[in-house]
Design a protein around this motif. Structure first.
Motif, PDB file in Angstrom:
ATOM      1  N   GLN A 129      77.406  82.385 -35.187  1.00  0.00           N
ATOM      2  CA  GLN A 129      77.637  82.573 -36.612  1.00  0.00           C
ATOM      3  C   GLN A 129      78.619  83.702 -36.853  1.00  0.00           C
ATOM      4  O   GLN A 129      79.436  83.653 -37.784  1.00  0.00           O
ATOM      5  N   GLN A 130      78.567  84.713 -35.999  1.00  0.00           N
ATOM      6  CA  GLN A 130      79.491  85.836 -36.137  1.00  0.00           C
ATOM      7  C   GLN A 130      80.935  85.390 -35.922  1.00  0.00           C
ATOM      8  O   GLN A 130      81.851  85.836 -36.629  1.00  0.00           O
ATOM      9  N   GLU A 131      81.161  84.472 -34.976  1.00  0.00           N
ATOM     10  CA  GLU A 131      82.504  83.946 -34.741  1.00  0.00           C
ATOM     11  C   GLU A 131      83.009  83.191 -35.966  1.00  0.00           C
ATOM     12  O   GLU A 131      84.199  83.259 -36.309  1.00  0.00           O
ATOM     13  N   ILE A 132      82.112  82.468 -36.619  1.00  0.00           N
ATOM     14  CA  ILE A 132      82.495  81.716 -37.819  1.00  0.00           C
ATOM     15  C   ILE A 132      82.876  82.678 -38.942  1.00  0.00           C
ATOM     16  O   ILE A 132      83.875  82.479 -39.647  1.00  0.00           O
ATOM     17  N   ILE A 133      82.089  83.747 -39.116  1.00  0.00           N
ATOM     18  CA  ILE A 133      82.363  84.748 -40.158  1.00  0.00           C
ATOM     19  C   ILE A 133      83.715  85.419 -39.910  1.00  0.00           C
ATOM     20  O   ILE A 133      84.523  85.598 -40.833  1.00  0.00           O
ATOM     21  N   GLU A 134      83.970  85.770 -38.652  1.00  0.00           N
ATOM     22  CA  GLU A 134      85.240  86.421 -38.309  1.00  0.00           C
ATOM     23  C   GLU A 134      86.415  85.469 -38.512  1.00  0.00           C
ATOM     24  O   GLU A 134      87.493  85.875 -38.968  1.00  0.00           O
ATOM     25  N   ALA A 135      86.210  84.203 -38.180  1.00  0.00           N
ATOM     26  CA  ALA A 135      87.286  83.222 -38.314  1.00  0.00           C
ATOM     27  C   ALA A 135      87.681  83.035 -39.770  1.00  0.00           C
ATOM     28  O   ALA A 135      88.866  82.904 -40.096  1.00  0.00           O
ATOM     29  N   GLU A 136      86.689  83.035 -40.657  1.00  0.00           N
ATOM     30  CA  GLU A 136      86.965  82.822 -42.082  1.00  0.00           C
ATOM     31  C   GLU A 136      87.914  83.898 -42.619  1.00  0.00           C
ATOM     32  O   GLU A 136      88.761  83.626 -43.470  1.00  0.00           O
ATOM     33  N   LYS A 137      87.792  85.112 -42.103  1.00  0.00           N
ATOM     34  CA  LYS A 137      88.653  86.199 -42.552  1.00  0.00           C
ATOM     35  C   LYS A 137      90.105  85.998 -42.115  1.00  0.00           C
ATOM     36  O   LYS A 137      91.020  86.574 -42.709  1.00  0.00           O
ATOM     37  N   LEU A 138      90.307  85.197 -41.069  1.00  0.00           N
ATOM     38  CA  LEU A 138      91.649  84.996 -40.526  1.00  0.00           C
ATOM     39  C   LEU A 138      92.389  83.834 -41.184  1.00  0.00           C
ATOM     40  O   LEU A 138      93.580  83.627 -40.923  1.00  0.00           O
ATOM     41  N   VAL A 139      91.683  83.081 -42.015  1.00  0.00           N
ATOM     42  CA  VAL A 139      92.304  81.948 -42.700  1.00  0.00           C
ATOM     43  C   VAL A 139      92.791  82.419 -44.065  1.00  0.00           C
ATOM     44  O   VAL A 139      92.028  82.997 -44.847  1.00  0.00           O
ATOM     45  N   SER A 140      94.046  82.170 -44.368  1.00  0.00           N
ATOM     46  CA  SER A 140      94.617  82.652 -45.626  1.00  0.00           C
ATOM     47  C   SER A 140      93.962  81.971 -46.824  1.00  0.00           C
ATOM     48  O   SER A 140      93.454  80.848 -46.729  1.00  0.00           O
ATOM     49  N   ASP A 141      93.991  82.637 -47.948  1.00  0.00           N
ATOM     50  CA  ASP A 141      93.431  82.058 -49.168  1.00  0.00           C
ATOM     51  C   ASP A 141      94.151  80.771 -49.563  1.00  0.00           C
ATOM     52  O   ASP A 141      93.530  79.825 -50.062  1.00  0.00           O
ATOM     53  N   ASP A 142      95.451  80.737 -49.350  1.00  0.00           N
ATOM     54  CA  ASP A 142      96.220  79.529 -49.683  1.00  0.00           C
ATOM     55  C   ASP A 142      95.774  78.342 -48.839  1.00  0.00           C
ATOM     56  O   ASP A 142      95.629  77.219 -49.349  1.00  0.00           O
ATOM     57  N   LEU A 143      95.566  78.586 -47.543  1.00  0.00           N
ATOM     58  CA  LEU A 143      95.132  77.494 -46.677  1.00  0.00           C
ATOM     59  C   LEU A 143      93.713  77.061 -47.023  1.00  0.00           C
ATOM     60  O   LEU A 143      93.405  75.865 -47.031  1.00  0.00           O
ATOM     61  N   LYS A 144      92.861  78.018 -47.350  1.00  0.00           N
ATOM     62  CA  LYS A 144      91.496  77.669 -47.774  1.00  0.00           C
ATOM     63  C   LYS A 144      91.526  76.781 -49.007  1.00  0.00           C
ATOM     64  O   LYS A 144      90.792  75.789 -49.098  1.00  0.00           O
ATOM     65  N   ALA A 145      92.388  77.129 -49.953  1.00  0.00           N
ATOM     66  CA  ALA A 145      92.498  76.330 -51.178  1.00  0.00           C
ATOM     67  C   ALA A 145      93.003  74.920 -50.863  1.00  0.00           C
ATOM     68  O   ALA A 145      92.528  73.936 -51.445  1.00  0.00           O
ATOM     69  N   ALA A 146      93.957  74.819 -49.941  1.00  0.00           N
ATOM     70  CA  ALA A 146      94.481  73.503 -49.556  1.00  0.00           C
ATOM     71  C   ALA A 146      93.396  72.663 -48.882  1.00  0.00           C
ATOM     72  O   ALA A 146      93.264  71.459 -49.155  1.00  0.00           O
ATOM     73  N   ILE A 147      92.622  73.290 -48.002  1.00  0.00           N
ATOM     74  CA  ILE A 147      91.544  72.573 -47.317  1.00  0.00           C
ATOM     75  C   ILE A 147      90.500  72.095 -48.317  1.00  0.00           C
ATOM     76  O   ILE A 147      90.006  70.957 -48.239  1.00  0.00           O
ATOM     77  N   LYS A 148      90.180  72.940 -49.289  1.00  0.00           N
ATOM     78  CA  LYS A 148      89.191  72.559 -50.310  1.00  0.00           C
ATOM     79  C   LYS A 148      89.710  71.413 -51.177  1.00  0.00           C
ATOM     80  O   LYS A 148      88.949  70.510 -51.539  1.00  0.00           O
ATOM     81  N   GLN A 149      91.003  71.439 -51.506  1.00  0.00           N
ATOM     82  CA  GLN A 149      91.584  70.344 -52.290  1.00  0.00           C
ATOM     83  C   GLN A 149      91.506  69.033 -51.522  1.00  0.00           C
ATOM     84  O   GLN A 149      91.137  67.992 -52.072  1.00  0.00           O
ATOM     85  N   ALA A 150      91.876  69.104 -50.248  1.00  0.00           N
ATOM     86  CA  ALA A 150      91.793  67.904 -49.413  1.00  0.00           C
ATOM     87  C   ALA A 150      90.353  67.405 -49.321  1.00  0.00           C
ATOM     88  O   ALA A 150      90.087  66.200 -49.423  1.00  0.00           O
ATOM     89  N   ALA A 151      89.407  68.335 -49.144  1.00  0.00           N
ATOM     90  CA  ALA A 151      87.995  67.963 -49.036  1.00  0.00           C
ATOM     91  C   ALA A 151      87.514  67.246 -50.297  1.00  0.00           C
ATOM     92  O   ALA A 151      86.769  66.259 -50.231  1.00  0.00           O
ATOM     93  N   GLU A 152      87.951  67.731 -51.448  1.00  0.00           N
ATOM     94  CA  GLU A 152      87.552  67.104 -52.719  1.00  0.00           C
ATOM     95  C   GLU A 152      88.075  65.674 -52.809  1.00  0.00           C
ATOM     96  O   GLU A 152      87.353  64.765 -53.227  1.00  0.00           O
ATOM     97  N   ASN A 153      89.331  65.467 -52.431  1.00  0.00           N
ATOM     98  CA  ASN A 153      89.909  64.121 -52.491  1.00  0.00           C
ATOM     99  C   ASN A 153      89.233  63.174 -51.509  1.00  0.00           C
ATOM    100  O   ASN A 153      88.961  62.008 -51.823  1.00  0.00           O
ATOM    101  N   ILE A 154      88.979  63.664 -50.310  1.00  0.00           N
ATOM    102  CA  ILE A 154      88.331  62.841 -49.287  1.00  0.00           C
ATOM    103  C   ILE A 154      86.910  62.482 -49.713  1.00  0.00           C
ATOM    104  O   ILE A 154      86.461  61.341 -49.551  1.00  0.00           O
ATOM    105  N   GLU A 155      86.207  63.451 -50.285  1.00  0.00           N
ATOM    106  CA  GLU A 155      84.847  63.186 -50.750  1.00  0.00           C
ATOM    107  C   GLU A 155      84.850  62.188 -51.901  1.00  0.00           C
ATOM    108  O   GLU A 155      84.001  61.303 -51.979  1.00  0.00           O
ATOM    109  N   LYS A 156      85.828  62.307 -52.793  1.00  0.00           N
ATOM    110  CA  LYS A 156      85.913  61.395 -53.941  1.00  0.00           C
ATOM    111  C   LYS A 156      86.169  59.963 -53.472  1.00  0.00           C
ATOM    112  O   LYS A 156      85.525  59.015 -53.929  1.00  0.00           O
TER     113      LYS A 156
END
Length: 432
Positions: free
Chosen positions: A65-92
């Motif tokens: 879990q610690q590796e996951i927490i550390e990894a999240e800090k290394l992902v840019s906010d822009d990329l996180k937003a892009a991944i979330k947008q893609a996730a929403e479309n795929i889920e829809k």
């Protein structure tokens, strides 16, 4: 760079449309050895293969879990937003694939229906190495969640530091993957198929990969572990007429060629001018790509085929059965209606294949190597079992009983007939 074939006779099509392959016998022998080693030695074999193939020592296969927490800090906010947008479309898109099954009364007193039940334990293989495909996690874990799978685990090869790419860990956490493990290649398929001390056995394995991964999936299927499909190296075919923009077409071809040396791209066109223009544009764009060495190796095995007309072009492409098919033609919608063999189709000048790879909503885990003639891409249905049910009243059994008994008697299966007659006190000999 690209070899151009002008109006080849149909007799030559099968040879022209062949994919790059390895020596199958040698491939199966190598993969079988890997599977047997993991089956016999479990985690130890996985660590040894990580050292051999990935050149890294992996002490702990499970991601903490610690590796996951550390990894999240290394992902840019822009990329996180892009991944979330893609996730929403795929889920829809995938959410609409859940269908409420209806109860069908086939005759008075006889009711039949189906129920979709999520496969309890599924394993996802996510390619890493030179291109960590975190987008594939969205394509697999989201329909798994919609289907109601109880346990979703993920395997991906570690990098030189023994870690997984931060975007892989962030995306897996975002979509609720249960467990994540640092192991790749055929050995990861073996681990999910047979189980090890660290990695639980699953009932079905999903995910694309190279020829070793594909071969491993096909071999473990013989041992009773289901797989999504034989999804091997990525490929794209483009159909272009004289209205196509060579810049767009070249970019589409290169978008798949950069996947790796064993990928293949195919251009089918009705115009010799388009063929030469695209070929020249490919060379120009290739020089600007960071992965140009991979793309160049792929292009060396790829082809441009010039045909007489669109009818012939569609016939050829249906024979090829591409994983991805892009139609850059006038009247592209009408042409798309004629496609019967393809994993996913991209219609018109502004539908690049990369949107399907990431964010349009459709699934990018698709049949390759001609399997699109018989296989579909991954969907919610891939993660469920369809269980049939039937319920009869006494009157219903009386209505259907004679037909069942006569058919059972004709097949010589007296006990089948008895299962009806004992309930209804109706012997088959009295019915004939």
């Amino acid at each position: 760079m690209l070899t151009i074939y002008n109006n080849p006779p149909k007799a030559e099509w099968p040879n022209l449309l062949q994919r790059p392959t390895m020596d199958t016998a040698a491939l199966e022998a190598n993969v079988t050895g890997i599977l047997e080693s993991v089956k016999a030695n479990g985690d130890l074999a996985l660590r040894n293969f990580a050292l051999k193939f990935d050149k890294v020592t992996v002490d702990e296969l499970a991601v903490s879990q610690q590796e996951i927490i550390e990894a999240e800090k290394l992902v840019s906010d822009d990329l996180k937003a892009a991944i979330k947008q893609a996730a929403e479309n795929i889920e829809k898109f995938h959410g609409q694939q859940l269908v409420q099954e209806e109860v069908v009364e086939t005759m008075p007193g006889v009711q039949c229906w189906r129920k979709s039940v999520g496969i309890e334990k599924v394993g996802l293989y996510i390619p890493g190495g030179t291109a960590p495909l975190f987008s594939t996690i969205l394509m697999l874990a989201i329909p798994a969640a919609i289907a109601g799978c109880k346990e979703v685990l993920l395997c991906s090869p570690p990098n030189a530091e023994g870690k997984l790419h931060p975007a892989i860990l962030y995306t897996a956490s975002l979509v609720g993957v249960s467990k994540i493990f640092k192991t790749g290649g055929a050995q990861a398929i073996a681990a999910m198929a047979y189980g090890t001390e660290s990695i639980p056995q699953v009932y079905k394995i999903f995910g694309p990969g190279n020829q070793y991964v594909t071969c491993a999936k096909q071999l473990v299927q013989k041992d009773g572990v289901a797989i999504d499909m034989p999804a091997g190296p990525s490929e794209v075919a483009v159909l272009a007429d004289e209205t196509a923009d060579p810049i767009f077409v070249a970019a589409d071809l290169l978008s798949q060629a950069e996947h790796g040396a064993d990928s293949q791209v195919l251009l089918v066109t009705t115009s010799e001018t388009v063929a030469s223009s695209v070929s020249a544009e490919v060379e120009l764009q290739l020089e600007q790509l960071p992965r140009k060495d991979f793309a160049a190796q792929s292009l060396a095995k790829s082809k441009v085929i010039v045909v007489g007309d669109l009818k012939e072009a569609v016939e050829l492409l249906n024979q090829y059965a591409a994983e991805h098919l892009i139609i850059n033609c006038e009247n592209a919608d009408a042409i798309a209606e004629q496609v019967v063999n393809a994993g996913s189709v991209f219609i018109g000048n502004y539908s690049p294949e990369s949107v399907g790879d990431y964010a349009s909503g459709t699934n990018h885990t698709l049949p390759t190597n001609g399997y699109a003639k018989a296989y579909s891409g991954v969907s919610v249905d891939s993660f469920v079992k369809k269980i049939t049910f039937q319920k009869l009243t006494k009157a219903g059994l009386e209505n259907i009983g004679q037909a069942v008994q006569l058919m059972a008697a004709a097949e010589g299966l007296e006990a089948h007939a008895n299962a009806v007659s004992k309930r209804l006190d109706m012997r088959v000999e009295n019915l004939m």
